[in-house]
Design a protein around this motif. Structure first.
Motif, PDB file in Angstrom:
ATOM      1  N   PHE A  87       0.833  -1.199   0.000  1.00 48.26           N
ATOM      2  CA  PHE A  87       0.000   0.000   0.000  1.00 48.26           C
ATOM      3  C   PHE A  87       0.870   1.252   0.000  1.00 48.26           C
ATOM      4  O   PHE A  87       0.568   2.223  -0.697  1.00 48.26           O
ATOM      5  N   ALA A  88       1.942   1.260   0.784  1.00 50.38           N
ATOM      6  CA  ALA A  88       2.832   2.428   0.819  1.00 50.38           C
ATOM      7  C   ALA A  88       3.480   2.651  -0.546  1.00 50.38           C
ATOM      8  O   ALA A  88       3.538   3.787  -1.033  1.00 50.38           O
ATOM      9  N   VAL A  89       3.946   1.584  -1.165  1.00 47.84           N
ATOM     10  CA  VAL A  89       4.540   1.708  -2.500  1.00 47.84           C
ATOM     11  C   VAL A  89       3.491   2.237  -3.486  1.00 47.84           C
ATOM     12  O   VAL A  89       3.774   3.113  -4.309  1.00 47.84           O
ATOM     13  N   GLY A  90       2.272   1.709  -3.392  1.00 47.11           N
ATOM     14  CA  GLY A  90       1.192   2.186  -4.254  1.00 47.11           C
ATOM     15  C   GLY A  90       0.897   3.658  -4.066  1.00 47.11           C
ATOM     16  O   GLY A  90       0.647   4.386  -5.030  1.00 47.11           O
ATOM     17  N   ASP A  91       0.937   4.121  -2.811  1.00 49.20           N
ATOM     18  CA  ASP A  91       0.710   5.539  -2.534  1.00 49.20           C
ATOM     19  C   ASP A  91       1.751   6.405  -3.230  1.00 49.20           C
ATOM     20  O   ASP A  91       1.424   7.422  -3.849  1.00 49.20           O
ATOM     21  N   TYR A  92       3.017   6.020  -3.128  1.00 49.40           N
ATOM     22  CA  TYR A  92       4.088   6.805  -3.736  1.00 49.40           C
ATOM     23  C   TYR A  92       4.054   6.725  -5.266  1.00 49.40           C
ATOM     24  O   TYR A  92       4.322   7.716  -5.941  1.00 49.40           O
ATOM     25  N   VAL A  93       3.705   5.569  -5.802  1.00 46.30           N
ATOM     26  CA  VAL A  93       3.570   5.442  -7.256  1.00 46.30           C
ATOM     27  C   VAL A  93       2.424   6.313  -7.749  1.00 46.30           C
ATOM     28  O   VAL A  93       2.539   7.002  -8.769  1.00 46.30           O
ATOM     29  N   ALA A  94       1.314   6.307  -7.016  1.00 49.30           N
ATOM     30  CA  ALA A  94       0.172   7.154  -7.388  1.00 49.30           C
ATOM     31  C   ALA A  94       0.560   8.631  -7.329  1.00 49.30           C
ATOM     32  O   ALA A  94       0.205   9.410  -8.225  1.00 49.30           O
ATOM     33  N   GLY A  95       1.289   9.031  -6.300  1.00 50.48           N
ATOM     34  CA  GLY A  95       1.739  10.420  -6.198  1.00 50.48           C
ATOM     35  C   GLY A  95       2.669  10.807  -7.329  1.00 50.48           C
ATOM     36  O   GLY A  95       2.540  11.877  -7.931  1.00 50.48           O
ATOM     37  N   GLY A  96       3.613   9.922  -7.648  1.00 51.43           N
ATOM     38  CA  GLY A  96       4.525  10.193  -8.757  1.00 51.43           C
ATOM     39  C   GLY A  96       3.809  10.255 -10.093  1.00 51.43           C
ATOM     40  O   GLY A  96       4.099  11.122 -10.925  1.00 51.43           O
ATOM     41  N   ALA A  97       2.857   9.343 -10.291  1.00 54.98           N
ATOM     42  CA  ALA A  97       2.095   9.347 -11.546  1.00 54.98           C
ATOM     43  C   ALA A  97       1.240  10.609 -11.663  1.00 54.98           C
ATOM     44  O   ALA A  97       1.141  11.197 -12.748  1.00 54.98           O
ATOM     45  N   THR A  98       0.638  11.028 -10.557  1.00 56.59           N
ATOM     46  CA  THR A  98      -0.165  12.259 -10.575  1.00 56.59           C
ATOM     47  C   THR A  98       0.715  13.463 -10.876  1.00 56.59           C
ATOM     48  O   THR A  98       0.342  14.338 -11.658  1.00 56.59           O
ATOM     49  N   GLY A  99       1.890  13.509 -10.264  1.00 52.15           N
ATOM     50  CA  GLY A  99       2.817  14.610 -10.536  1.00 52.15           C
ATOM     51  C   GLY A  99       3.274  14.638 -11.983  1.00 52.15           C
ATOM     52  O   GLY A  99       3.316  15.700 -12.609  1.00 52.15           O
ATOM     53  N   ALA A 100       3.594  13.474 -12.520  1.00 49.43           N
ATOM     54  CA  ALA A 100       4.042  13.405 -13.914  1.00 49.43           C
ATOM     55  C   ALA A 100       2.923  13.799 -14.869  1.00 49.43           C
ATOM     56  O   ALA A 100       3.135  14.579 -15.811  1.00 49.43           O
ATOM     57  N   ALA A 101       1.716  13.282 -14.630  1.00 49.38           N
ATOM     58  CA  ALA A 101       0.578  13.614 -15.498  1.00 49.38           C
ATOM     59  C   ALA A 101       0.251  15.103 -15.430  1.00 49.38           C
ATOM     60  O   ALA A 101      -0.063  15.728 -16.451  1.00 49.38           O
ATOM     61  N   THR A 102       0.346  15.664 -14.233  1.00 53.40           N
ATOM     62  CA  THR A 102       0.091  17.103 -14.072  1.00 53.40           C
ATOM     63  C   THR A 102       1.131  17.917 -14.826  1.00 53.40           C
ATOM     64  O   THR A 102       0.794  18.880 -15.531  1.00 53.40           O
ATOM     65  N   ALA A 103       2.400  17.541 -14.690  1.00 54.28           N
ATOM     66  CA  ALA A 103       3.472  18.279 -15.370  1.00 54.28           C
ATOM     67  C   ALA A 103       3.297  18.229 -16.885  1.00 54.28           C
ATOM     68  O   ALA A 103       3.456  19.247 -17.569  1.00 54.28           O
ATOM     69  N   VAL A 104       2.952  17.067 -17.416  1.00 55.28           N
ATOM     70  CA  VAL A 104       2.768  16.927 -18.866  1.00 55.28           C
ATOM     71  C   VAL A 104       1.565  17.740 -19.334  1.00 55.28           C
ATOM     72  O   VAL A 104       1.628  18.442 -20.351  1.00 55.28           O
ATOM     73  N   ALA A 105       0.459  17.657 -18.609  1.00 60.25           N
ATOM     74  CA  ALA A 105      -0.749  18.390 -19.001  1.00 60.25           C
ATOM     75  C   ALA A 105      -0.525  19.898 -18.947  1.00 60.25           C
ATOM     76  O   ALA A 105      -0.931  20.629 -19.863  1.00 60.25           O
ATOM     77  N   VAL A 106       0.129  20.355 -17.891  1.00 56.42           N
ATOM     78  CA  VAL A 106       0.390  21.794 -17.767  1.00 56.42           C
ATOM     79  C   VAL A 106       1.318  22.247 -18.883  1.00 56.42           C
ATOM     80  O   VAL A 106       1.108  23.297 -19.496  1.00 56.42           O
ATOM     81  N   ARG A 107       2.327  21.456 -19.165  1.00 58.42           N
ATOM     82  CA  ARG A 107       3.274  21.821 -20.231  1.00 58.42           C
ATOM     83  C   ARG A 107       2.582  21.878 -21.591  1.00 58.42           C
ATOM     84  O   ARG A 107       2.926  22.684 -22.445  1.00 58.42           O
ATOM     85  N   THR A 108       1.572  21.036 -21.791  1.00 57.16           N
ATOM     86  CA  THR A 108       0.822  21.032 -23.038  1.00 57.16           C
ATOM     87  C   THR A 108      -0.022  22.290 -23.193  1.00 57.16           C
ATOM     88  O   THR A 108      -0.152  22.830 -24.289  1.00 57.16           O
ATOM     89  N   VAL A 109      -0.573  22.776 -22.088  1.00 57.93           N
ATOM     90  CA  VAL A 109      -1.498  23.906 -22.127  1.00 57.93           C
ATOM     91  C   VAL A 109      -0.781  25.247 -22.023  1.00 57.93           C
ATOM     92  O   VAL A 109      -1.173  26.216 -22.676  1.00 57.93           O
TER      93      VAL A 109
END
Length: 132
Positions: A8-30
């Motif tokens: 669960f802890a690993v999943g939490d950090y993976v989810a946080g990293g994925a959210t950060g990466a997706a946010t960075a890509v989306a913001v960079r696109t816009v």
């Protein structure tokens, strides 16, 4: 700490990293370098909040609402603003934006875990004790 808690802890950090990466890509696109800084920060916040919602809703049944949505909200809102501000002031490589997003997501997730542990004194939540 049993294997289930580690996963669960690993999943939490993976989810946080994925959210950060997706946010960075989306913001960079816009957001481009020609956008006003204040407007870019507001747009980045909106984009980050929109990006984190589907990720959080998909992962919440697996990892738990608190562990996905609280860090996701902070990553989306503040990460979106910070990533937009960076993209207006300097345009780096797209891979660098993803790396920064992952690191930001992991750090925010760690901060939320630390804050939760501080508030609860490290005691397990009532739903964590007992049962299978």
């Amino acid at each position: 700490m049993n294997m289930r808690n580690v996963l669960f802890a690993v999943g939490d950090y993976v989810a946080g990293g994925a959210t950060g990466a997706a946010t960075a890509v989306a913001v960079r696109t816009v957001i481009g370098p020609d956008v006003d800084l204040a407007l870019a920060m507001l747009l980045g916040m909106v984009v980050g909040m929109v990006v984190h919602l589907p990720i959080g809703l998909i992962l919440s049944p697996v990892l738990g609402m608190f562990h996905v949505m609280v860090p996701g909200t902070l990553i989306g809102m503040y990460g979106g603003m910070l990533f937009a501000m960076r993209d207006v002031m300097q345009q780096g490589q797209p891979a660098q934006a993803v790396e920064v997003g992952v690191v930001f997501g992991v750090l925010v997730t760690a901060g939320v875990h630390l804050y939760d542990r501080t508030l609860t004194g490290g005691a397990p939540a009532p739903s964590d004790s007992g049962g299978a």
